[in-house]
Write a protein that holds these residues in place. Structure first.
Motif, PDB file in Angstrom:
ATOM      1  N   ALA A  77       0.825  -1.207   0.000  1.00 45.35           N
ATOM      2  CA  ALA A  77       0.000   0.000   0.000  1.00 45.35           C
ATOM      3  C   ALA A  77       0.860   1.258   0.000  1.00 45.35           C
ATOM      4  O   ALA A  77       0.559   2.234  -0.701  1.00 45.35           O
ATOM      5  CB  ALA A  77      -0.939  -0.008   1.206  1.00 45.35           C
ATOM      6  N   VAL A  78       1.948   1.254   0.778  1.00 49.88           N
ATOM      7  CA  VAL A  78       2.828   2.422   0.819  1.00 49.88           C
ATOM      8  C   VAL A  78       3.505   2.637  -0.526  1.00 49.88           C
ATOM      9  O   VAL A  78       3.593   3.775  -1.018  1.00 49.88           O
ATOM     10  CB  VAL A  78       3.875   2.275   1.945  1.00 49.88           C
ATOM     11  N   LEU A  79       3.976   1.564  -1.162  1.00 51.87           N
ATOM     12  CA  LEU A  79       4.616   1.698  -2.469  1.00 51.87           C
ATOM     13  C   LEU A  79       3.627   2.236  -3.509  1.00 51.87           C
ATOM     14  O   LEU A  79       3.988   3.072  -4.351  1.00 51.87           O
ATOM     15  CB  LEU A  79       5.181   0.352  -2.924  1.00 51.87           C
ATOM     16  N   GLY A  80       2.391   1.764  -3.449  1.00 48.22           N
ATOM     17  CA  GLY A  80       1.379   2.283  -4.360  1.00 48.22           C
ATOM     18  C   GLY A  80       1.082   3.749  -4.107  1.00 48.22           C
ATOM     19  O   GLY A  80       0.955   4.541  -5.055  1.00 48.22           O
ATOM     20  N   ALA A  81       0.990   4.128  -2.829  1.00 49.36           N
ATOM     21  CA  ALA A  81       0.730   5.525  -2.481  1.00 49.36           C
ATOM     22  C   ALA A  81       1.903   6.421  -2.883  1.00 49.36           C
ATOM     23  O   ALA A  81       1.706   7.547  -3.362  1.00 49.36           O
ATOM     24  CB  ALA A  81       0.459   5.644  -0.981  1.00 49.36           C
ATOM     25  N   LEU A  82       3.131   5.931  -2.694  1.00 48.93           N
ATOM     26  CA  LEU A  82       4.307   6.698  -3.108  1.00 48.93           C
ATOM     27  C   LEU A  82       4.328   6.912  -4.623  1.00 48.93           C
ATOM     28  O   LEU A  82       4.730   7.968  -5.107  1.00 48.93           O
ATOM     29  CB  LEU A  82       5.590   5.990  -2.657  1.00 48.93           C
TER      30      LEU A  82
END
Length: 243
Positions: A77-82
């Protein structure tokens, strides 16, 4: 899960920092009057962001084009948000390139439906061929929530670069069909290092990414980048499994 995920993300950022800094400096020093070179730098930077994930075991590839992603949904989720944050940042730091992005053409709902259908056409046959049964994968459903964010968020960045900047730039210099073909070939070519060196899987990755690039490029030509993102994200979501 979050503590372990933060550790993985810090390792990724630390490992990536020297190369990313050089790419950012190269982009900043390149005159705005050279949009083609600036796009090429952004594509190279994206290849770096993606391929660094392999030795750090954030994802893996198999010979039948099955993609395994780290089992921590927080990391996904963090990689997608980044990735989405980078898309937003590009609007500020590269407004001239941002103007090249054709987000939508025609009916948005029809474009999204075609994009999802095209993604299914790419992903479903591979899913069946790989014999992936979600009921047999422990923790699949919580993982899937994070994977959805990465599949569509991460591929939104990729589509903005290849189908937004590159294909949009080329359409100012050649026909729309030729621009789509170049975008697709460039997309596959930018997987060469991953296919031939990082993983040594070879032609299956290049063939799949060429087909994927062609589908996304022609969906973009007809309906825009949003629809192409739907196609790309759906295809990856269908062939992805937790590592």
């Amino acid at each position: 899960m979050i503590e372990e995920g933060l550790s993985l993300l810090i390792d990724y950022g630390t490992y990536l920092l020297p190369g990313f800094t050089l790419c950012a400096l190269w982009f900043w020093l390149t005159p705005k009057t050279q949009p083609g070179l600036r796009i090429a730098i952004l594509l190279l930077t994206f290849v770096l962001l993606r391929d660094v994930m392999t030795p750090l075991r954030l994802w893996s590839l198999s010979g039948d084009v099955q993609i395994g992603f780290v089992a921590n949904p927080f990391v996904l989720a963090v990689l997608g948000a980044l990735s989405l944050a980078i898309v937003a940042a590009l609007a500020r730091i590269a407004p001239q390139l941002w103007q090249l992005v054709v987000w939508r053409k025609g009916n948005l709902a029809a474009g999204l439906a075609l994009g999802v259908a095209a993604g299914c056409a790419l992903g479903v046959p591979l899913r069946f061929n790989q014999g992936i049964g979600v009921g047999e994968i422990a923790g699949y459903w919580p993982w899937l929530m994070g994977m959805i964010v990465l599949a569509y968020g991460g591929n939104a960045l990729e589509e903005v670069l290849f189908r937004g900047f590159l294909q949009g730039h080329l359409e100012h210099h050649t026909s729309a069909i030729r621009a789509a073909l170049i975008s697709a070939v460039a997309f596959s070519a930018c997987h060469s290092f991953l296919a031939l060196s990082v993983t040594r899987i070879g032609w299956p990755i290049l063939l799949f990414t060429l087909l994927e690039g062609l589908v996304c490029a022609f969906v973009r030509m007809r309906y825009g980048v949003i629809a192409a993102t739907a196609a790309h994200g759906t295809a990856i979501l269908l062939i992805a499994v937790p590592m």
